[in-house]
Design a protein around this motif. Structure first.
Motif, mmCIF file in Angstrom:
data_model
loop_
_atom_site.group_PDB
_atom_site.id
_atom_site.type_symbol
_atom_site.label_atom_id
_atom_site.label_comp_id
_atom_site.label_asym_id
_atom_site.label_seq_id
_atom_site.Cartn_x
_atom_site.Cartn_y
_atom_site.Cartn_z
ATOM 1 N N GLY A 108 0.765 -1.297 -0.082
ATOM 2 C CA GLY A 108 -0.036 0.057 -0.143
ATOM 3 C C GLY A 108 0.807 1.313 0.032
ATOM 4 N N VAL A 109 2.080 1.254 -0.361
ATOM 5 C CA VAL A 109 2.787 2.537 -0.460
ATOM 6 C C VAL A 109 3.054 2.772 -1.845
ATOM 7 C CG1 VAL A 109 4.058 1.795 1.790
ATOM 8 C CG2 VAL A 109 4.978 1.059 -0.315
ATOM 9 N N LEU A 110 2.569 2.381 -2.916
ATOM 10 C CA LEU A 110 2.730 2.777 -4.302
ATOM 11 C C LEU A 110 1.370 2.502 -4.916
ATOM 12 C CD1 LEU A 110 5.482 1.956 -6.702
ATOM 13 C CD2 LEU A 110 3.101 2.045 -7.421
ATOM 14 N N ASP A 111 0.758 3.525 -5.503
ATOM 15 C CA ASP A 111 -0.818 3.445 -6.056
ATOM 16 C C ASP A 111 -0.563 3.159 -7.498
ATOM 17 O OD1 ASP A 111 -3.033 3.488 -6.750
ATOM 18 O OD2 ASP A 111 -3.351 5.759 -6.496
ATOM 19 N N PRO A 112 -1.038 1.893 -7.921
ATOM 20 C CA PRO A 112 -0.754 1.449 -9.320
ATOM 21 C C PRO A 112 -1.579 2.245 -10.138
ATOM 22 C CG PRO A 112 -2.066 -0.322 -8.011
ATOM 23 C CD PRO A 112 -1.464 0.846 -7.004
ATOM 24 N N LYS A 113 -2.766 2.639 -9.730
ATOM 25 C CA LYS A 113 -3.726 3.458 -10.798
ATOM 26 C C LYS A 113 -3.394 4.944 -10.850
ATOM 27 C CE LYS A 113 -7.194 -0.055 -9.537
ATOM 28 N NZ LYS A 113 -8.536 -0.489 -9.346
ATOM 29 N N ALA A 114 -2.379 5.418 -10.013
ATOM 30 C CA ALA A 114 -2.303 6.747 -10.075
ATOM 31 C C ALA A 114 -1.763 7.285 -11.650
ATOM 32 C CB ALA A 114 -1.016 7.289 -9.126
ATOM 33 N N GLU A 115 -2.243 8.541 -11.915
ATOM 34 C CA GLU A 115 -1.885 8.999 -13.158
ATOM 35 C C GLU A 115 -1.114 10.511 -12.650
ATOM 36 O OE1 GLU A 115 -2.238 8.189 -16.278
ATOM 37 O OE2 GLU A 115 -3.372 6.375 -15.942
ATOM 38 N N PRO A 116 -0.051 10.631 -13.353
ATOM 39 C CA PRO A 116 0.667 12.101 -13.496
ATOM 40 C C PRO A 116 -0.003 13.139 -13.818
ATOM 41 C CG PRO A 116 1.501 10.738 -15.272
ATOM 42 C CD PRO A 116 0.576 9.664 -14.584
ATOM 43 N N GLN A 117 -0.032 14.361 -13.050
ATOM 44 C CA GLN A 117 -1.016 15.398 -13.385
ATOM 45 C C GLN A 117 0.053 16.560 -13.670
ATOM 46 O OE1 GLN A 117 -3.007 15.501 -9.718
ATOM 47 N NE2 GLN A 117 -5.105 15.601 -10.873
ATOM 48 N N LEU A 118 -0.125 17.288 -14.897
ATOM 49 C CA LEU A 118 1.039 18.305 -15.306
ATOM 50 C C LEU A 118 0.222 19.657 -14.998
ATOM 51 C CD1 LEU A 118 3.325 19.224 -17.509
ATOM 52 C CD2 LEU A 118 1.794 18.772 -19.061
ATOM 53 N N GLN A 152 5.119 21.724 -13.820
ATOM 54 C CA GLN A 152 5.457 20.676 -12.789
ATOM 55 C C GLN A 152 4.478 19.454 -13.184
ATOM 56 O OE1 GLN A 152 4.603 21.325 -8.368
ATOM 57 N NE2 GLN A 152 6.949 20.689 -8.407
ATOM 58 N N VAL A 153 4.971 18.206 -12.765
ATOM 59 C CA VAL A 153 4.366 17.203 -12.815
ATOM 60 C C VAL A 153 4.117 16.647 -11.263
ATOM 61 C CG1 VAL A 153 4.078 14.536 -13.498
ATOM 62 C CG2 VAL A 153 4.854 16.435 -15.029
ATOM 63 N N ASN A 154 2.988 16.243 -10.839
ATOM 64 C CA ASN A 154 2.670 15.627 -9.677
ATOM 65 C C ASN A 154 2.477 14.125 -10.045
ATOM 66 O OD1 ASN A 154 1.791 14.512 -7.290
ATOM 67 N ND2 ASN A 154 0.502 16.118 -6.773
ATOM 68 N N GLY A 155 3.504 13.185 -9.474
ATOM 69 C CA GLY A 155 3.403 11.858 -9.690
ATOM 70 C C GLY A 155 2.294 11.181 -8.862
ATOM 71 N N ASN A 156 1.693 11.979 -7.931
ATOM 72 C CA ASN A 156 0.617 11.335 -7.289
ATOM 73 C C ASN A 156 0.918 9.590 -6.523
ATOM 74 O OD1 ASN A 156 -1.187 13.500 -7.636
ATOM 75 N ND2 ASN A 156 -1.659 12.818 -9.687
ATOM 76 N N ASN A 157 2.144 9.534 -6.252
ATOM 77 C CA ASN A 157 2.590 8.373 -5.506
ATOM 78 C C ASN A 157 2.353 7.218 -6.504
ATOM 79 O OD1 ASN A 157 3.968 6.761 -3.755
ATOM 80 N ND2 ASN A 157 2.050 6.195 -2.724
ATOM 81 N N GLY A 158 2.393 7.401 -7.782
ATOM 82 C CA GLY A 158 2.276 6.236 -8.815
ATOM 83 C C GLY A 158 3.741 5.876 -9.150
ATOM 84 N N PHE A 159 4.065 5.174 -10.244
ATOM 85 C CA PHE A 159 5.192 4.835 -10.865
ATOM 86 C C PHE A 159 5.901 6.044 -11.303
ATOM 87 C CE2 PHE A 159 3.522 0.254 -10.884
ATOM 88 C CZ PHE A 159 4.559 -0.406 -10.606
ATOM 89 N N GLY A 160 7.258 6.018 -11.063
ATOM 90 C CA GLY A 160 7.946 6.992 -11.203
ATOM 91 C C GLY A 160 8.247 7.164 -13.036
#
Length: 357
Positions: free
Chosen positions: A66-76, A85-93
């Protein structure tokens, strides 16, 4: 397991499809799974196995914990015409960095330069794949990231700075290859120690110290201790530089606050700093490429030290390795294949396909 243990060969297409299927089974979107898979396989093709598909079990474990969100989408978010700036939202780098470089390239195509910071991200693997994204678009680039503490500041004895890679690149000319630099501020990347542990190999004594401050060739003990910086205070200062540009500037973790890909306790909160530059800002593109040709020829044609058969341009050894592995396949040891297939079995995905000789 000795270094000359039998190797199992896998085609790069099969490795990519396998990783993509594993990630999609955990909820990663098809597009993002493809970005991650291509980047990891690029590392294996270039001989950077420390950052290849064998990273997948640790990434999946972070999802499970639960420390990485697989469904997260980066927000530009646009900041100025040449800064975003991009917010990775705790998804994959990987998708966060890909999004950042894509935006930087777009800005550079119009204004000559584009700069993007990334916050709340995670490990993005081998930096060279992002540099290549820029080169494929005809751009020069800078790619910085910070990482989890593994290195002491010069004069200190506790882990504070990350083994954070410094990467940059530029397109080559008609008679040269692209310039690709991707290096850690430590004697060796920490991923190489994880690879040695995975393969049952020893490490050189000048890579790390154990927790008592003694040189160590046992990778397990080395991971409990300290990485050694290149050039003493110079390597330490480079690691701090990565923290300034990637962590402090972006609003991500810094000064020892980043969680690494093998840490299951908290989100990574990694920061990245990405710049794309048009190479024809001060001269024609043809002239730039001709000058890169001259640089390449003078570098590789330099007088050789005794015992040196060939001088390589930065990134050239990796390119030659890639050409060979594209033709012959990527080599893995049995323990690595077993670990990958254990994840496939857990997720109900077909096992990795091997080249049968």
């Amino acid at each position: 397991m000795p270094e000359d243990a039998p190797k199992i060969l896998v085609r790069h297409q099969d490795a990519e499809a396998f990783v993509g299927a594993l990630l999609e089974a955990t909820g990663v979107s098809r597009r993002n799974a493809g970005i991650v898979a291509r980047a990891l396989v690029q590392a294996d093709l270039r001989g950077v196995e420390s950052h290849g598909i064998n990273r997948i079990p640790s990434y999946l474990a972070r999802i499970q914990n639960g420390v990485l969100d697989p469904k997260a989408e980066p927000q530009l978010t646009s900041v100025t015409p040449v800064v975003a700036q991009v917010n990775g939202n705790n998804g994959f780098g990987f998708p966060a960095a890909h999004c950042a470089m894509e935006a930087a390239i777009s800005m550079a195509q119009t204004f000559g330069i584009g700069m993007v910071t990334v916050k709340h991200s995670n490990h993005f693997g081998m930096s060279a794949w992002i540099v290549r994204q820029a080169i494929d678009a005809g751009m020069m680039s800078l790619v910085f990231t910070n990482s989890s503490p593994a290195l002491p500041v010069w004069g200190g004895k506790s882990r504070l700075m990350g083994v954070s890679p410094i990467a940059c690149g530029a397109p080559g000319g008609e008679n040269s290859i692209p310039f690709i630099l991707d290096m850690a501020p430590s004697v060796a990347a920490r991923g190489k120690i994880h690879k040695a542990l995975r393969r049952g190999e020893k490490i050189p004594l000048d890579w790390a110290l154990d927790k008592h401050g003694r040189p160590i060739d046992d990778p397990e003990e080395a991971l409990k201790g300290l990485m050694l910086p290149i050039g003493g205070p110079k390597g330490s200062a480079l690691a701090i530089m990565m923290d300034v540009f990637s962590g402090v500037l972006s609003g991500s973790a810094f000064a020892g606050g980043v969680a690494g890909p093998y840490d299951m306790s908290k989100p990574g909160d990694v920061g990245h700093f990405i710049v794309a530059i048009k190479p024809d800002l001060f001269m024609s593109l043809d002239e730039f490429r001709q000058r890169m040709d001259v640089l390449y020829q003078r570098v590789v044609g330099s007088d050789k030290m005794e015992g040196v058969d060939r001088i390589y341009f930065p990134g050239e050894i990796e390119q030659l390795t890639e050409e060979k592995r594209l033709e012959e396949g990527i080599p893995f040891v049995q323990a690595e294949v077993d670990a990958l297939n254990a994840e496939a079995e857990r997720l109900g995905v077909a096992k990795i396909r091997q080249i049968v000789s």
